[in-house]
Design a protein around this motif. Structure first.
Motif, PDB file in Angstrom:
ATOM      1  N   VAL A  48     -45.067  18.999  41.120  1.00 32.95           N
ATOM      2  CA  VAL A  48     -44.987  20.389  40.669  1.00 32.95           C
ATOM      3  C   VAL A  48     -43.824  21.097  41.358  1.00 32.95           C
ATOM      4  O   VAL A  48     -43.808  21.248  42.586  1.00 32.95           O
ATOM      5  N   ASN A  49     -42.876  21.568  40.552  1.00 32.18           N
ATOM      6  CA  ASN A  49     -41.752  22.370  41.031  1.00 32.18           C
ATOM      7  C   ASN A  49     -42.090  23.838  40.751  1.00 32.18           C
ATOM      8  O   ASN A  49     -41.814  24.342  39.665  1.00 32.18           O
ATOM      9  N   LYS A  64     -52.098  28.631  35.549  1.00 29.67           N
ATOM     10  CA  LYS A  64     -52.507  28.655  34.138  1.00 29.67           C
ATOM     11  C   LYS A  64     -52.296  27.306  33.455  1.00 29.67           C
ATOM     12  O   LYS A  64     -52.882  27.048  32.396  1.00 29.67           O
ATOM     13  N   HIS A  65     -51.459  26.444  34.036  1.00 27.25           N
ATOM     14  CA  HIS A  65     -51.187  25.132  33.440  1.00 27.25           C
ATOM     15  C   HIS A  65     -52.191  24.065  33.876  1.00 27.25           C
ATOM     16  O   HIS A  65     -52.149  22.943  33.357  1.00 27.25           O
ATOM     17  N   LEU A  66     -53.058  24.374  34.823  1.00 27.04           N
ATOM     18  CA  LEU A  66     -53.970  23.366  35.341  1.00 27.04           C
ATOM     19  C   LEU A  66     -54.835  22.714  34.266  1.00 27.04           C
ATOM     20  O   LEU A  66     -54.948  21.480  34.231  1.00 27.04           O
ATOM     21  N   PRO A  67     -55.485  23.486  33.369  1.00 26.44           N
ATOM     22  CA  PRO A  67     -56.316  22.819  32.355  1.00 26.44           C
ATOM     23  C   PRO A  67     -55.521  21.844  31.488  1.00 26.44           C
ATOM     24  O   PRO A  67     -56.025  20.758  31.146  1.00 26.44           O
ATOM     25  N   ARG A  68     -54.289  22.210  31.140  1.00 24.54           N
ATOM     26  CA  ARG A  68     -53.460  21.324  30.318  1.00 24.54           C
ATOM     27  C   ARG A  68     -53.162  20.015  31.051  1.00 24.54           C
ATOM     28  O   ARG A  68     -53.258  18.925  30.462  1.00 24.54           O
ATOM     29  N   HIS A 118     -55.954  30.176  46.503  1.00 18.48           N
ATOM     30  CA  HIS A 118     -56.569  30.317  45.181  1.00 18.48           C
ATOM     31  C   HIS A 118     -56.171  29.159  44.280  1.00 18.48           C
ATOM     32  O   HIS A 118     -57.005  28.607  43.544  1.00 18.48           O
ATOM     33  N   LEU A 119     -54.888  28.776  44.323  1.00 25.43           N
ATOM     34  CA  LEU A 119     -54.417  27.660  43.515  1.00 25.43           C
ATOM     35  C   LEU A 119     -55.110  26.358  43.924  1.00 25.43           C
ATOM     36  O   LEU A 119     -55.583  25.595  43.065  1.00 25.43           O
ATOM     37  N   VAL A 120     -55.195  26.104  45.218  1.00 21.94           N
ATOM     38  CA  VAL A 120     -55.835  24.878  45.681  1.00 21.94           C
ATOM     39  C   VAL A 120     -57.309  24.852  45.288  1.00 21.94           C
ATOM     40  O   VAL A 120     -57.824  23.831  44.809  1.00 21.94           O
ATOM     41  N   ALA A 121     -57.989  25.977  45.451  1.00 22.93           N
ATOM     42  CA  ALA A 121     -59.405  26.047  45.083  1.00 22.93           C
ATOM     43  C   ALA A 121     -59.593  25.844  43.587  1.00 22.93           C
ATOM     44  O   ALA A 121     -60.519  25.137  43.149  1.00 22.93           O
ATOM     45  N   GLY A 127     -61.039  19.316  39.377  1.00 21.49           N
ATOM     46  CA  GLY A 127     -61.035  17.879  39.626  1.00 21.49           C
ATOM     47  C   GLY A 127     -59.752  17.312  40.181  1.00 21.49           C
ATOM     48  O   GLY A 127     -59.631  16.088  40.334  1.00 21.49           O
ATOM     49  N   PHE A 128     -58.780  18.152  40.512  1.00 16.76           N
ATOM     50  CA  PHE A 128     -57.530  17.677  41.094  1.00 16.76           C
ATOM     51  C   PHE A 128     -57.662  17.493  42.605  1.00 16.76           C
ATOM     52  O   PHE A 128     -58.484  18.138  43.257  1.00 16.76           O
TER      53      PHE A 128
END
Length: 443
Positions: A48-49, A64-68, A118-121, A127-128
């Motif tokens: 991730v850049n 916002k891209h996490l689900p994709r 927040h991003l890490v959580a 599941g990442f």
């Protein structure tokens, strides 16, 4: 990793197919002492850049891209450095991600520590796993340690700080990184300070490990020590930007497979063929501990920015090379934008956001990553007997079988733009279009 070699046996000096069935052992004696996390065996990794991922270039915008990405089959997010960037000797308008000014702070361009947590959580909830890019070899010129611990830095004969002299292990070119200064790892205090900073991110942000920049430049003993001390906080996954086997004895789960990367470029450009790929596995340049992971890739932040886009590097063979990277032994990496056919070299020192389109290559990558998840034969660890190369009678077609227990996956890839027809042992006749491939699970 035991390899039964059937492809190009004569060219490899293996006298007969019967001889080729004898085990070759391109691994060191013994087994890696690294205990890989249970989730890692069939995991996939995505770099991730943050700066270039969205117009905003923030943690919240990327989130916002996490689900994709999860739907595509990504398991591990490798996030490029999130620390503040030094201003002194800065290159470009924003500077290098790898010229850090404070190991225990967040680049305000991306957000703050609360945003990163927040991003890490959010990633964990979906599941990442999250590993953070870590720059232990050098800092920016105005890193807080320059004032706090000036004796922690390397000095020239005149006792002055100077830009870091660098030799790239992947292609052995030499240069000077004028925007960074090297740390002196002969001093125990430097080692202790660095491990303390790494421990901070495990505790404060709950990340799952680190990708360690130019890891080969530091003593292996330091990394061995770091692994032991970080594991006292939580189990970690460690990726080294290195390809030296000793890194994987006790410290790192995974190293870069640069040899495969450079060979894939040569194959796509017609400078190498199936015989060369077979030789890479039958007579490897280095022997790794059994159980070691290698990271396989066709791009990353360095390769995209400095060497070219997929189109520039591989031409019409880009997808075929990605198939090889995803199915040969190792853990496959996808770089930001590859799933949408990233068609430009992202600037390294300035804002240059990815222009997202229709995500045309997402189904392609989703199929490859699903194969990894679904087949024990495609697990990342190097194991004897896991890879068997198959004779095709055509140096422009590379075929192999991955085997673990009763699970098998057979792959054939056309290494040219001309259609090819081959017959594979145990599979039968295969018609492959130019740069085409076949993947046959269960056989």
């Amino acid at each position: 990793m035991r390899i039964s070699v059937l492809l190009g046996a004569a060219a490899l000096g293996l006298a007969t197919p019967a001889m080729a069935e004898q085990p070759l052992l391109p691994v060191t004696e013994g087994v890696s002492q690294v205990r890989h996390p249970d989730w890692a065996a069939r995991a996939t990794i995505y770099e991730v850049n943050i700066r270039q991922y969205t117009p905003e270039g923030t943690f919240r915008a990327f989130e916002k891209h996490l689900p994709r990405l999860r739907k595509m089959g990504v398991d591990v997010l490798w996030i490029m450095p999130v620390n503040p960037i030094a201003k002194k000797e800065r290159k470009g308008s924003l500077g290098s991600y790898y010229a850090v000014s404070d190991y225990k702070a967040v680049n305000p361009e991306y957000g703050d520590m609360a945003d990163f947590r927040h991003l890490v959580a959010a990633a964990h909830a979906q599941g990442f796993k999250v590993i953070l890019d870590w720059v232990a070899n050098h800092t920016g010129w105005d890193h807080v340690w320059v004032e706090q611990h000036p004796d922690w830095y390397k000095r020239n004969a005149q006792g002055e700080l100077e830009g870091y002299h660098y030799t790239d292990l992947s292609d052995h070119h030499e240069e000077v990184w004028a925007d960074v200064i090297g740390l002196d790892y002969s001093k125990p205090a430097v080692r202790e300070g660095m491990i303390d900073a790494m421990r901070y991110w495990l505790k404060e942000a709950d990340i799952d490990g680190f990708r360690c920049d130019v890891a080969w430049t530091l003593p292996v003993a330091f990394w061995d020590q770091a692994r032991v001390e970080l594991e006292q906080v939580k189990p970690v996954f460690m990726l080294a930007e290195a390809d030296t086997p000793e890194m994987q004895a006790r410290a790192f789960d995974m190293t870069y497979d640069w040899k495969l990367y450079h060979l894939l470029i040569d194959v796509a450009r017609g400078k190498a063929d199936a015989t060369d790929l077979a030789k890479l596995y039958a007579d490897p340049p280095r022997r790794y501990p059994q159980g070691a992971y290698r990271m396989t890739f066709t791009s990353n932040h360095d390769e995209n920015s400095w060497n070219g886009t997929d189109r520039e590097l591989y031409g019409d063979g880009a997808d075929a090379m990605a198939v090889l990277a995803a199915t040969l032994p190792g853990m496959p990496l996808v770089y930001s934008g590859q799933e949408d056919g990233l068609n430009k070299r992202l600037k390294f020192f300035d804002k240059d956001p990815i222009v997202w389109g229709k995500f045309d290559r997402v189904p392609f990558y989703a199929r490859l990553l699903a194969l990894k998840h679904g087949h024990p034969a495609l697990e990342s660890g190097m194991e004897r007997g896991n890879l068997r190369l198959i004779e095709t009678g055509n140096p422009k077609v590379f075929a192999f079988r991955r085997v673990k227990g009763k699970d098998r996956v057979t792959v054939a890839v056309n290494l040219s733009g001309a259609p090819a027809r081959v017959t594979l042992r145990g599979i039968g006749a295969q018609s492959l279009k130019g740069w085409g491939w076949s993947i046959t699970p269960g056989r």
